[in-house]
Design a protein around this motif. Structure first.
Motif, PDB file in Angstrom:
ATOM      1  N   PHE A 115      17.732  34.219 -18.063  1.00 11.65           N
ATOM      2  CA  PHE A 115      17.110  35.622 -17.778  1.00 11.65           C
ATOM      3  C   PHE A 115      18.141  36.543 -17.251  1.00 11.65           C
ATOM      4  N   SER A 116      17.669  38.143 -17.035  1.00  8.36           N
ATOM      5  CA  SER A 116      18.678  38.865 -16.820  1.00  8.36           C
ATOM      6  C   SER A 116      18.828  38.949 -15.114  1.00  8.36           C
TER       7      SER A 116
ATOM      8  N   ALA B 138      10.733  36.553 -21.379  1.00 10.90           N
ATOM      9  CA  ALA B 138      10.889  35.635 -22.306  1.00 10.90           C
ATOM     10  C   ALA B 138      10.277  36.041 -23.791  1.00 10.90           C
ATOM     11  N   SER B 139       9.192  36.736 -23.834  1.00 13.31           N
ATOM     12  CA  SER B 139       8.915  37.476 -24.858  1.00 13.31           C
ATOM     13  C   SER B 139       9.631  38.323 -25.594  1.00 13.31           C
TER      14      SER B 139
ATOM     15  N   ARG C  59      21.396  34.648  -9.566  1.00 13.23           N
ATOM     16  CA  ARG C  59      21.861  33.555  -9.829  1.00 13.23           C
ATOM     17  C   ARG C  59      21.000  32.674 -10.511  1.00 13.23           C
ATOM     18  N   LEU C  60      19.655  32.296  -9.926  1.00 12.71           N
ATOM     19  CA  LEU C  60      18.865  31.430 -10.531  1.00 12.71           C
ATOM     20  C   LEU C  60      18.218  31.911 -11.833  1.00 12.71           C
ATOM     21  N   ALA C  61      18.276  33.317 -11.590  1.00 14.44           N
ATOM     22  CA  ALA C  61      17.712  34.014 -12.852  1.00 14.44           C
ATOM     23  C   ALA C  61      18.585  33.989 -14.000  1.00 14.44           C
ATOM     24  N   THR C  62      19.910  33.902 -13.912  1.00 19.90           N
ATOM     25  CA  THR C  62      20.734  33.913 -14.972  1.00 19.90           C
ATOM     26  C   THR C  62      20.923  32.461 -15.412  1.00 19.90           C
ATOM     27  N   GLU C  63      20.989  31.541 -14.465  1.00 24.03           N
ATOM     28  CA  GLU C  63      20.968  30.208 -14.735  1.00 24.03           C
ATOM     29  C   GLU C  63      19.819  29.940 -16.000  1.00 24.03           C
ATOM     30  N   ALA C  64      18.624  30.573 -15.558  1.00 25.09           N
ATOM     31  CA  ALA C  64      17.528  30.180 -16.474  1.00 25.09           C
ATOM     32  C   ALA C  64      17.351  30.887 -17.502  1.00 25.09           C
TER      33      ALA C  64
ATOM     34  N   ALA D 116       5.061  36.994 -10.624  1.00 23.09           N
ATOM     35  CA  ALA D 116       6.509  36.368 -11.237  1.00 23.09           C
ATOM     36  C   ALA D 116       6.501  35.806 -12.437  1.00 23.09           C
ATOM     37  N   GLU D 117       5.228  34.888 -12.775  1.00 20.50           N
ATOM     38  CA  GLU D 117       5.035  34.333 -13.645  1.00 20.50           C
ATOM     39  C   GLU D 117       4.887  35.328 -14.881  1.00 20.50           C
ATOM     40  N   THR D 118       4.247  36.530 -14.743  1.00 19.22           N
ATOM     41  CA  THR D 118       3.963  37.349 -15.429  1.00 19.22           C
ATOM     42  C   THR D 118       5.367  38.042 -16.211  1.00 19.22           C
TER      43      THR D 118
END
Length: 202
Positions: free
Chosen positions: A151-152, A194-195, A144-149, A186-188
């Motif tokens: 992402f997949s 994002a890229s 959920r956090l990922a999709t809210e941001a 995680a940042e990677t």
């Protein structure tokens, strides 16, 4: 901030039940589930063995109550750490900052759900189910956090795996830096997705 490795009081309709749960939580987390007998728990909780069995008819019922207690602590504290961040990306990374603080605590003994599963799952399907439910809940939360941001869901799964791996490795090796290394990984992953998203835009 209270970490998962530390007891924290939650309001209960039955104060004695809560006293027993917190005593069991401290003993089980510090010493292991199998190593702690009912007599040791009775002494720590300050109740008679008869009274203990009146509230909890079996050790399994106490273990399940402790896992419920720990699940709520985990959910509350993760949510609080995430809520302090202003951006969706930072909310995802807050998970690893939370873990870093927890790993540095003197009482850190790893994930109580993994500990319980390892010790008791073969003889208690209820404990195995409780541990699995906890991990599924965390997985859904990360998705959920990922999709809210933006992402997949799959990225959410990958970030969850980093957090889980950090917990296990830190517990076994005693290396608290695993949380920050997981954060950098995680940042990677966030940067790579994002890229990829930017390149897919016509």
């Amino acid at each position: 901030m209270t970490r998962q490795g530390d007891a924290r009081r939650h309001e209960s309709a039955d104060p004695l039940r809560q006293v027993i749960i917190e005593a069991a939580d401290e003993l089980y987390y510090a010493n292991g589930f199998r190593a702690v007998g009912m007599d040791a728990l009775r002494q720590r909780a300050g109740v008679s063995l008869k009274r203990l069995y009146t509230v909890f008819p079996s050790k399994e019922s106490i273990v399940l109550a402790v896992l419920d207690y720990r699940h709520q602590i985990w959910a509350d504290e993760i949510a609080a750490a995430v809520a302090q961040q202003a951006t969706p990306r930072d909310r995802l990374l807050a998970i690893y900052d939370y873990l870093a603080g927890w790993f540095r605590s003197d009482s850190f003994r790893g994930c109580v759900f993994i500990n319980a599963f390892g010790e008791l799952a073969s003889e208690s399907p209820a404990v195995a189910t409780k541990a699995a439910d906890h991990k599924r809940d965390f997985r859904r939360y990360m998705e959920r956090l990922a999709t809210e941001a933006g992402f997949s869901e799959e990225l959410g799964d990958q970030l969850m795996l980093l957090a889980e791996g950090a917990q296990t490795t830190a517990a076994i090796t005693g290396d608290s830096s695993m949380a920050l290394k997981a954060r950098r990984a995680a940042e990677t992953l966030l940067g790579a997705e994002a890229s990829a998203q930017a390149q897919s835009v016509p």
